[in-house]
Design a protein around this motif. Sequence first.
Motif, PDB file in Angstrom:
ATOM      1  N   ILE A 146      33.404  16.019 103.918  1.00 34.62           N
ATOM      2  CA  ILE A 146      34.544  15.754 104.783  1.00 34.62           C
ATOM      3  C   ILE A 146      35.458  14.767 104.068  1.00 34.62           C
ATOM      4  CG2 ILE A 146      33.279  13.933 106.012  1.00 34.62           C
ATOM      5  CD1 ILE A 146      34.962  14.600 108.490  1.00 34.62           C
ATOM      6  N   PRO A 147      36.763  14.982 104.045  1.00 37.69           N
ATOM      7  CA  PRO A 147      37.669  14.041 103.382  1.00 37.69           C
ATOM      8  C   PRO A 147      37.809  12.756 104.186  1.00 37.69           C
ATOM      9  CG  PRO A 147      38.906  15.804 104.433  1.00 37.69           C
ATOM     10  CD  PRO A 147      37.459  16.178 104.547  1.00 37.69           C
ATOM     11  N   ASP A 148      38.131  11.665 103.487  1.00 40.16           N
ATOM     12  CA  ASP A 148      38.318  10.383 104.161  1.00 40.16           C
ATOM     13  C   ASP A 148      39.653  10.339 104.902  1.00 40.16           C
ATOM     14  OD1 ASP A 148      35.913   9.437 103.173  1.00 40.16           O
ATOM     15  OD2 ASP A 148      36.832   8.716 101.324  1.00 40.16           O
ATOM     16  N   THR A 149      40.698  10.887 104.276  1.00 39.07           N
ATOM     17  CA  THR A 149      42.043  10.836 104.852  1.00 39.07           C
ATOM     18  C   THR A 149      42.666  12.226 104.790  1.00 39.07           C
ATOM     19  OG1 THR A 149      42.273   8.563 104.065  1.00 39.07           O
ATOM     20  CG2 THR A 149      44.285   9.703 104.734  1.00 39.07           C
ATOM     21  N   VAL A 150      43.305  12.624 105.889  1.00 38.66           N
ATOM     22  CA  VAL A 150      43.967  13.930 105.947  1.00 38.66           C
ATOM     23  C   VAL A 150      45.369  13.734 106.510  1.00 38.66           C
ATOM     24  CG1 VAL A 150      41.803  15.193 106.233  1.00 38.66           C
ATOM     25  CG2 VAL A 150      43.052  14.421 108.248  1.00 38.66           C
ATOM     26  N   ASN A 151      46.228  14.732 106.274  1.00 37.45           N
ATOM     27  CA  ASN A 151      47.602  14.691 106.786  1.00 37.45           C
ATOM     28  C   ASN A 151      47.667  15.255 108.198  1.00 37.45           C
ATOM     29  OD1 ASN A 151      48.617  13.545 104.436  1.00 37.45           O
ATOM     30  ND2 ASN A 151      49.018  15.555 103.504  1.00 37.45           N
ATOM     31  N   LEU A 152      48.602  14.733 108.958  1.00 39.56           N
ATOM     32  CA  LEU A 152      48.798  15.180 110.326  1.00 39.56           C
ATOM     33  C   LEU A 152      49.217  16.649 110.356  1.00 39.56           C
ATOM     34  CD1 LEU A 152      49.011  14.316 113.368  1.00 39.56           C
ATOM     35  CD2 LEU A 152      51.423  13.822 112.891  1.00 39.56           C
ATOM     36  N   GLU A 153      48.548  17.443 111.237  1.00 38.74           N
ATOM     37  CA  GLU A 153      48.865  18.861 111.483  1.00 38.74           C
ATOM     38  C   GLU A 153      48.746  19.707 110.227  1.00 38.74           C
ATOM     39  OE1 GLU A 153      52.666  19.006 113.362  1.00 38.74           O
ATOM     40  OE2 GLU A 153      51.928  18.199 115.267  1.00 38.74           O
ATOM     41  N   GLU A 154      47.900  19.283 109.259  1.00 40.42           N
ATOM     42  CA  GLU A 154      47.603  20.089 108.080  1.00 40.42           C
ATOM     43  C   GLU A 154      46.109  20.405 108.080  1.00 40.42           C
ATOM     44  OE1 GLU A 154      48.866  18.482 104.404  1.00 40.42           O
ATOM     45  OE2 GLU A 154      50.980  18.268 105.005  1.00 40.42           O
ATOM     46  N   PRO A 155      45.735  21.684 107.969  1.00 41.47           N
ATOM     47  CA  PRO A 155      44.306  22.048 107.977  1.00 41.47           C
ATOM     48  C   PRO A 155      43.572  21.417 106.787  1.00 41.47           C
ATOM     49  CG  PRO A 155      45.688  23.971 108.330  1.00 41.47           C
ATOM     50  CD  PRO A 155      46.609  22.874 107.900  1.00 41.47           C
ATOM     51  N   PHE A 156      42.330  21.035 107.029  1.00 45.22           N
ATOM     52  CA  PHE A 156      41.471  20.512 105.954  1.00 45.22           C
ATOM     53  C   PHE A 156      40.079  21.115 106.119  1.00 45.22           C
ATOM     54  CE2 PHE A 156      41.374  17.564 109.509  1.00 45.22           C
ATOM     55  CZ  PHE A 156      40.031  17.270 109.684  1.00 45.22           C
ATOM     56  N   ASP A 157      39.335  21.109 105.026  1.00 47.87           N
ATOM     57  CA  ASP A 157      38.021  21.767 104.985  1.00 47.87           C
ATOM     58  C   ASP A 157      36.894  20.754 105.183  1.00 47.87           C
ATOM     59  OD1 ASP A 157      39.081  24.333 104.459  1.00 47.87           O
ATOM     60  OD2 ASP A 157      39.330  23.795 102.339  1.00 47.87           O
ATOM     61  N   ILE A 158      35.901  21.168 105.932  1.00 48.10           N
ATOM     62  CA  ILE A 158      34.657  20.404 106.064  1.00 48.10           C
ATOM     63  C   ILE A 158      33.495  21.379 105.883  1.00 48.10           C
ATOM     64  CG2 ILE A 158      35.682  18.719 107.641  1.00 48.10           C
ATOM     65  CD1 ILE A 158      34.185  20.108 109.930  1.00 48.10           C
ATOM     66  N   THR A 159      32.331  20.842 105.555  1.00 48.79           N
ATOM     67  CA  THR A 159      31.122  21.659 105.409  1.00 48.79           C
ATOM     68  C   THR A 159      30.046  21.084 106.307  1.00 48.79           C
ATOM     69  OG1 THR A 159      31.672  22.181 103.117  1.00 48.79           O
ATOM     70  CG2 THR A 159      29.406  22.561 103.821  1.00 48.79           C
TER      71      THR A 159
END
Length: 417
Positions: free
Chosen positions: A313-326
Motif C-alpha cells: 500500500i502506498p504511503d501517500t496518494v493523490n485525491l480522486e486518483e486510483p491507486f493499487d493495493i495488494t
Amino acid sequence: MDVNQAKQEHLLALKVMRLTKPTLFTNMPVTCEDRDLPGDSFIRLMKDDPSTVKGAETLILGEMLTLPQNFGNIFLGETFSSYISVHNDSTQMVKDILVKADLQTSSQRLNLSASNSAVSELKPECCIDDVIHHEVKEIGTHILVCAVSYTTQSGEKLYFRKFFKFQVLKPLDVKTKFYNAESDLSSVTDEVFLEAQIQNITTSPMFMEKVSLEPSMMYNVTELNTVAAEELSESTFGTMSYLQPSDTRQYLYCLKPKPEFAEKAGVIKGVTVIGKLDIVWKTNLGERGRLQTSQLQRMAPGYGDVRLSLELIPDTVNLEEPFDITCKITNCSERTMDLLLEMCNTRSIHWCGVSGRQLGKLSPSASLSIPLKVLSSVQGLQSISGLRLTDTFLKRTYEYDDIAQVCVVFPYTSPES
C-alpha cells in the motif's frame, strides 16, 4: 538464633559462621579551619590514623577492610556460603564423628554436606572444618540444620543439633509488558516487543553485568538496548551499568517468529511461551547474584477464521486518483473455505472493479494474494475499509474495516513559467 536439642553438656562444640565479602572501612572525618581553636590538631590525628588514605585523610572511605559484624541480608539469586567447625573441647578421644548440614525451605530439604562419611576419631583440641555453598532459589524463611553425632570412649552414642534461621529477601522487582506490532504486513504472525522493567529494591547499588532474554524455540530475539556508534555499539544506559537503590531500568527486546512457524497460520495461537529473562549482577566487592524468571507467556492476538492483511500500500496518494493495493487473505481455521469477496464503498473510500468476485477454495493455513484498485474522495488520513468476505460453505460473513491508513493529498501542479 540457635536452639540446642539436648540440654546436657557435650564433648564437642559446634560453631557456624556465614562467609561473606568484607566491606570498606568508613571514617568520620572531623575538620576545622586553621584559625579555629583546635588548629591543625584534627588533621594531625587523621594523618596518624592507619585507616585513612594517605594524602586524602578527609575521605570517608579508608584503606582497610571490615569483617561483617552480623549475619547480614541474603538475597534471592546469591550464593549462601557458611563455615562449619566442630571442635573437641574435652580431654578425651571422640570417635565416629558425623556432621550433617541440611537447609530447610518452605518447599524442600536440601543436604549441603560435602561428605556424608563419618570421621573415625577426633583428638582433644582438634576440629573438623567444612565449607558449604548453596545458590538461593527461594524467598522466605530458611533454616540451616546442623547435626552432630559421635561416640565417646565409653561407647555412648551422643547426638545434638543446632538451628540457624534466616530470611531470604527479594533483590529485584521485575515487571514485563508485551506489545504487538504489524511491522511485516506479509507475515501471518507479527513481531512482539517485550519491555522489562527492573527495579533495585535493595539498599545498596548493583552493577548490572547482564540482562538478556532467552527466547523459546519459536522465536528469534533482537536486543534493542544498544545504540550504534561508529564501529562499536554503546549501551543506552552509558558506560557505567550501575543501578542505584530504588532506581528502575527499562529493557526492550524484539521477538520475531522463526520462518518455519511464521509460515504456518494458526501455529502460534492462544497462550504462547516467549522465553525467560536471565539477570546477572554484582554487589559490593564483586559478590555475584543471578536470577532467571519463569517462562514468560503471552496471549497471541486472535484473527478469527480468516485474516486479511495488506502486503502493499502506498504511503501517500493523490485525491480522486486510483491507486493499487495488494491484500493477503489467510485461512486460519482448520477447514477448507470457499470465499466470495465483496467491496463496499464508504464516505471517502471508493473501490474500483467488480464486487462479488468468487475467490475459490482456500485450504487450512493457505494464503491468497489479491491486487485491488481504490481511490479516495476526501483529503487527509483515510482508513481503508469496506471489504467483506463470505464463506459460501457455511454462509458466514467476515467484515474488515480500518485495514490500513493512507495519506490523501491534493495533486500538486507546478506553476507555469
